[in-house]
Design an enzyme around this catalytic site. Structure first.
Site, PDB file in Angstrom:
ATOM      1  N   LYS A 183      -4.331   4.737   6.916  1.00  0.00           N
ATOM      2  CA  LYS A 183      -4.550   3.636   7.678  1.00  0.00           C
ATOM      3  C   LYS A 183      -3.669   3.544   8.471  1.00  0.00           C
ATOM      4  O   LYS A 183      -3.765   3.287  10.011  1.00  0.00           O
ATOM      5  CB  LYS A 183      -4.470   2.502   6.762  1.00  0.00           C
ATOM      6  CG  LYS A 183      -5.040   1.239   7.526  1.00  0.00           C
ATOM      7  CD  LYS A 183      -5.715   0.190   6.430  1.00  0.00           C
ATOM      8  CE  LYS A 183      -4.729  -0.431   5.648  1.00  0.00           C
ATOM      9  NZ  LYS A 183      -3.812  -1.588   6.256  1.00  0.00           N
TER      10      LYS A 183
ATOM     11  N   GLN B 195       5.570  -3.384  11.240  1.00  0.00           N
ATOM     12  CA  GLN B 195       4.484  -3.868  12.111  1.00  0.00           C
ATOM     13  C   GLN B 195       5.391  -4.431  13.160  1.00  0.00           C
ATOM     14  O   GLN B 195       5.125  -4.580  14.466  1.00  0.00           O
ATOM     15  CB  GLN B 195       3.745  -4.946  11.450  1.00  0.00           C
ATOM     16  CG  GLN B 195       2.636  -4.274  10.471  1.00  0.00           C
ATOM     17  CD  GLN B 195       1.774  -5.133   9.730  1.00  0.00           C
ATOM     18  OE1 GLN B 195       1.971  -6.359  10.026  1.00  0.00           O
ATOM     19  NE2 GLN B 195       0.826  -4.522   8.896  1.00  0.00           N
TER      20      GLN B 195
ATOM     21  N   ARG C 172      -2.240 -15.649   8.591  1.00  0.00           N
ATOM     22  CA  ARG C 172      -0.995 -14.853   8.609  1.00  0.00           C
ATOM     23  C   ARG C 172       0.021 -14.991   9.910  1.00  0.00           C
ATOM     24  O   ARG C 172      -0.286 -15.158  10.992  1.00  0.00           O
ATOM     25  CB  ARG C 172      -1.217 -13.211   8.468  1.00  0.00           C
ATOM     26  CG  ARG C 172      -1.885 -12.967   7.252  1.00  0.00           C
ATOM     27  CD  ARG C 172      -2.316 -11.646   6.920  1.00  0.00           C
ATOM     28  NE  ARG C 172      -1.482 -10.714   6.906  1.00  0.00           N
ATOM     29  CZ  ARG C 172      -1.352  -9.206   6.769  1.00  0.00           C
ATOM     30  NH1 ARG C 172      -2.459  -8.971   6.653  1.00  0.00           N
ATOM     31  NH2 ARG C 172      -0.437  -8.732   6.478  1.00  0.00           N
TER      32      ARG C 172
ATOM     33  N   ASP D 255       2.727  -1.610  -0.218  1.00  0.00           N
ATOM     34  CA  ASP D 255       1.497  -1.852  -0.712  1.00  0.00           C
ATOM     35  C   ASP D 255       0.875  -1.471  -2.001  1.00  0.00           C
ATOM     36  O   ASP D 255      -0.026  -1.559  -2.383  1.00  0.00           O
ATOM     37  CB  ASP D 255       0.634  -1.003   0.553  1.00  0.00           C
ATOM     38  CG  ASP D 255       0.826  -1.623   1.903  1.00  0.00           C
ATOM     39  OD1 ASP D 255       1.244  -2.935   2.035  1.00  0.00           O
ATOM     40  OD2 ASP D 255       0.503  -0.924   2.637  1.00  0.00           O
TER      41      ASP D 255
HETATM   42  C1  S3P Z   1       1.688  -1.189   7.892  1.00  0.00           C
HETATM   43  C2  S3P Z   1       3.220  -1.971   7.737  1.00  0.00           C
HETATM   44  C3  S3P Z   1       3.257  -2.631   6.282  1.00  0.00           C
HETATM   45  C4  S3P Z   1       2.074  -2.492   5.322  1.00  0.00           C
HETATM   46  C5  S3P Z   1       0.816  -2.419   6.005  1.00  0.00           C
HETATM   47  C6  S3P Z   1       0.634  -1.255   7.009  1.00  0.00           C
HETATM   48  C7  S3P Z   1       1.842  -0.319   9.229  1.00  0.00           C
HETATM   49  O1  S3P Z   1       3.447  -4.070   6.570  1.00  0.00           O
HETATM   50  O2  S3P Z   1       2.097  -3.338   4.393  1.00  0.00           O
HETATM   51  O3  S3P Z   1      -0.218  -2.184   5.046  1.00  0.00           O
HETATM   52  O4  S3P Z   1       0.749   0.230   9.358  1.00  0.00           O
HETATM   53  O5  S3P Z   1       2.738  -0.564   9.977  1.00  0.00           O
HETATM   54  P1  S3P Z   1       4.639  -4.587   7.401  1.00  0.00           P
HETATM   55  O6  S3P Z   1       5.184  -3.818   8.347  1.00  0.00           O
HETATM   56  O7  S3P Z   1       4.353  -6.141   7.773  1.00  0.00           O
HETATM   57  O8  S3P Z   1       5.799  -4.692   6.414  1.00  0.00           O
END
Ligand code: S3P
Length: 444
Positions: free
Chosen positions: A31, A179, A132, A325
């Site tokens: 993903k 993120q 969120r 996750d």
């Molecule tokens: C993700 C980062 C994670 C993860 C999410 C996907 C990403 O979150 O929990 O399912 O693709 O950058 P955070 O970056 O908020 O920790």
């Protein structure tokens, strides 16, 4: 929407306990990498061919959002997707609000991209996403002189990014979040100069790997990642490996159901994602990784598990961002392990698709497990027998899939309501588990 789960059902019924799960499985494309392939493909010059793209709601919503900004994408719904990049300056103002559904990654990464546009755009999402916090993105973008408007002190969606020319900054993220890191780096693509993000612990590094692969100058020194602004990004081929976070459900099912041997092929083995394997191994799990190789700069391999007697463990610190996750499915494994498992430093789970510390504790308790919430984690006593239960997914795909695996080892019938959210990341989950021998089916 492609996939069985989105099409047919709102509830899932699992009859347990399953006899041995035996066989091989593949999981859908990763993903995180699929989101980034669409976004960087859109911002590059020329075409980007993505194979193994995750055709699940989260990534398809990101693709629709970039289409709304004038990017042509062929093959959505199929394994091979072709993105006609428009270049860093080529996005057009969207006609309406960008709808990101359930996806925090899609929204936060696109906020970074929108920071560099000469237009304003508004992003929204479903009930879960609208709760969120986006202040974690608004704050660094504000430091880059880009204004973001959202609701309340936590800047919840809908959010409007006003756009402009971001100033290059050095940003210390308050939490290890890929993120946040990615949003700042993507905004940094539009800055005149070098943008640096320094994390308190290593989060997943797909953005920096893919930016470098598309031709950006990326420098990494310990926990600091820098990108030089205004690069020429060049479209390329991206092969998306199988999603480790999806594989985790099948692997834990294989470990917990007696007489099982399950192999998941072609899974991403990036070390910023795979702490769960290390943790399961120290709990005594029989896990073997074979056929390791590199594709498009990412390590992949095949993972085989065999039913194992597990012992409790303690998890915290830098391990948490590398298994973020997977906490709900690890918690399920801990209910079957001998002793007290303690998970700490996982406060970030409270702001995922659901408050995952609360929903994990609620769901496992409904199955008869002994689980206590802490402000930043969970304490789980094991082993406990589990009994079929009626569960609400809380709009959270990972909670729904964890409950399905719990239903696989529990005695009796389990019903999971609101299971359509599984389509956000693993549309073939039901048939994949069914093919391994689980009595699982969807209901309207
Ligand atoms: C993700 C980062 C994670 C993860 C999410 C996907 C990403 O979150 O929990 O399912 O693709 O950058 P955070 O970056 O908020 O920790």
């Amino acid at each position: 929407m492609a996939g069985e789960v989105g099409q047919m059902m709102s509830a899932l019924r699992v009859s347990g306990p399953a006899a041995g799960l035996v066989g091989e499985a593949v999981v859908p494309g990763d993903k995180s990498i699929s989101h980034r392939a669409v976004i960087l493909g859109a911002l590059a010059e020329g075409a980007t061919a993505v194979s193994g793209f995750l055709n699940a709601e989260d990534c398809v919503n990101t693709a629709y959002a970039v289409e709304q900004m004038g990017v042509a994408i062929e093959g959505l719904g199929q394994a091979n997707v072709l993105i006609q990049g428009v270049g860093l300056q080529g996005l057009e103002p969207p006609r309406g609000t960008l709808e990101l559904g359930n996806s925090g990654t899609g929204m936060r990464l696109l906020m970074g991209v929108l920071a560099g546009q000469d237009f304003a755009a508004t992003l929204t999402g479903d009930e879960s996403l609208r709760r969120r916090p986006m202040d974690r993105i608004a704050e660094p973008l504000g430091q880059m002189s880009i204004q973001v408007e959202g609701h309340g002190p936590r800047c919840t969606p809908p959010v409007t990014v006003l756009g402009g020319v971001p100033k290059p900054i050095t940003y210390h993220t308050p939490m290890a979040s890929a993120q946040v890191k990615s949003a700042v780096l993507l905004a940094g693509l539009y800055a005149a100069g070098r943008t640096t993000v320094i994390e308190p612990a290593q989060s997943r590094d797909h953005t920096e790997r893919m930016l470098a692969a598309f031709g950006a100058q990326v420098d990494i020194e310990g926990l600091a990642v820098s990108v030089q602004g205004q690069p020429d990004l060049q479209g390329r081929e991206v092969v998306v490996p199988g999603d480790f976070s999806a594989a985790a459900f099948l692997l834990v099912a294989g470990l917990l159901v007696p007489d099982s041997e399950v192999t998941v092929r072609g899974v991403l083995l990036n070390p910023t994602r795979t702490a769960l394997l290390e943790i399961l191994q120290r709990m005594g799990a029989d896990v073997q990784v074979t056929n390791e190789r590199l594709i498009t700069g990412e390590p992949i391999g095949d993972i085989t598990v065999r039913s194992s007697d597990l012992v409790a463990t303690e998890v915290g610190g830098e391990e948490i961002p590398r298994m973020l996750d997977e906490v709900p499915i690890l918690a399920l494994a801990a209910t079957q392990a001998d002793g007290r498992t303690v998970i700490r430093d996982a406060r970030e789970l409270r702001v995922k698709e659901s408050d995952r510390l609360a929903t994990t504790a609620e769901v496992l308790s409904a199955f008869g497990a002994t689980v206590r919430q802490q402000p930043d984690g969970l304490v789980i006593e094991g082993p406990t027998a589990l009994y079929g239960a009626t569960i609400d997914s809380h709009h959270d795909h990972r909670i729904a899939m964890m409950a399905a695996v719990a239903g696989t080892i529990a005695r009796g019938c389990t019903e999971i309501h609101g299971a359509q959210c599984i389509a956000t990341s693993f549309p073939e989950f039901v048939s994949t588990l069914g093919d391994l021998g689980v009595d699982i089916r969807g209901q309207r």
